[in-house]
Design an enzyme around this catalytic site. Structure first.
Site, PDB file in Angstrom:
ATOM      1  N   SER A  63       0.803  -1.226   0.000  1.00  0.00           N
ATOM      2  CA  SER A  63       0.000   0.000   0.000  1.00  0.00           C
ATOM      3  C   SER A  63       0.834   1.274   0.000  1.00  0.00           C
ATOM      4  O   SER A  63       0.305   2.358  -0.214  1.00  0.00           O
ATOM      5  CB  SER A  63      -0.959   0.027   1.198  1.00  0.00           C
ATOM      6  OG  SER A  63      -0.251   0.242   2.397  1.00  0.00           O
ATOM      7  N   LYS A 100       1.041   4.118   7.021  1.00  0.00           N
ATOM      8  CA  LYS A 100       0.360   5.020   6.080  1.00  0.00           C
ATOM      9  C   LYS A 100       0.937   6.422   6.236  1.00  0.00           C
ATOM     10  O   LYS A 100       1.620   6.734   7.205  1.00  0.00           O
ATOM     11  CB  LYS A 100      -1.150   5.081   6.348  1.00  0.00           C
ATOM     12  CG  LYS A 100      -1.899   3.769   6.153  1.00  0.00           C
ATOM     13  CD  LYS A 100      -2.009   3.391   4.690  1.00  0.00           C
ATOM     14  CE  LYS A 100      -2.824   2.143   4.482  1.00  0.00           C
ATOM     15  NZ  LYS A 100      -2.098   0.898   4.697  1.00  0.00           N
TER      16      LYS A 100
END
Length: 143
Positions: A63, A100
């Site tokens: 990701s 993230k």
């Protein structure tokens, strides 16, 4: 420096220090490389500024590939650093770890993926979010 002198330096080097080439390595056109080096660098001193607050974590998943973070890479993470908008963080959201990019918006907190195949995570108001640490370096293998 002769090859014999270079070997003597290599054999007597502190194992926690790595030899630094006395020149830059061009990423454009090739140039003759020097075959000797006399400076060393201690990676621990160079990469770890606060040992008790520094951790390494292996990344799983893709990701964050557009941030240069790939599956299997190692992140150097500093706990106790005040996270800022745009930092890559290790977050614990409702008990689940994730890596993230932290986005602080006028509407709340967003954990942004750096791969269009993954959704960003809008942190719901009643969720438990802990920013465990701020990633400041990625160790990325070239093989």
């Amino acid at each position: 420096m002769t090859i014999t002198e270079l070997r003597a330096v290599e054999e007597s080097a502190d194992p926690s220090e790595l030899t630094v080439l006395p020149t830059t390595v061009p990423a454009g056109f090739p140039s003759p490389a020097l075959d000797f080096a006399s400076e060393t660098i201690n990676l621990h001193e160079h990469l770890v500024h606060d040992p008790p607050s520094t951790y390494i974590a292996r990344v799983s998943g893709s990701s964050m590939v557009n941030a240069g973070i790939s599956d299997g890479d190692h992140l150097l993470i500093r706990k106790g650093t005040q996270p800022r908008d745009g930092d890559v963080v290790v977050a614990v959201l409702d008990g689940q770890l994730t890596v993230k990019r932290l986005r602080l918006t006028s509407t709340g907190v967003l954990l942004q993926a750096e791969n269009p195949e993954y959704p960003d995570i809008e942190v719901p108001e009643l969720s438990e979010l802990i920013i465990w640490g701020v990633a400041y370096m990625c160790l990325h293998s070239l093989r």
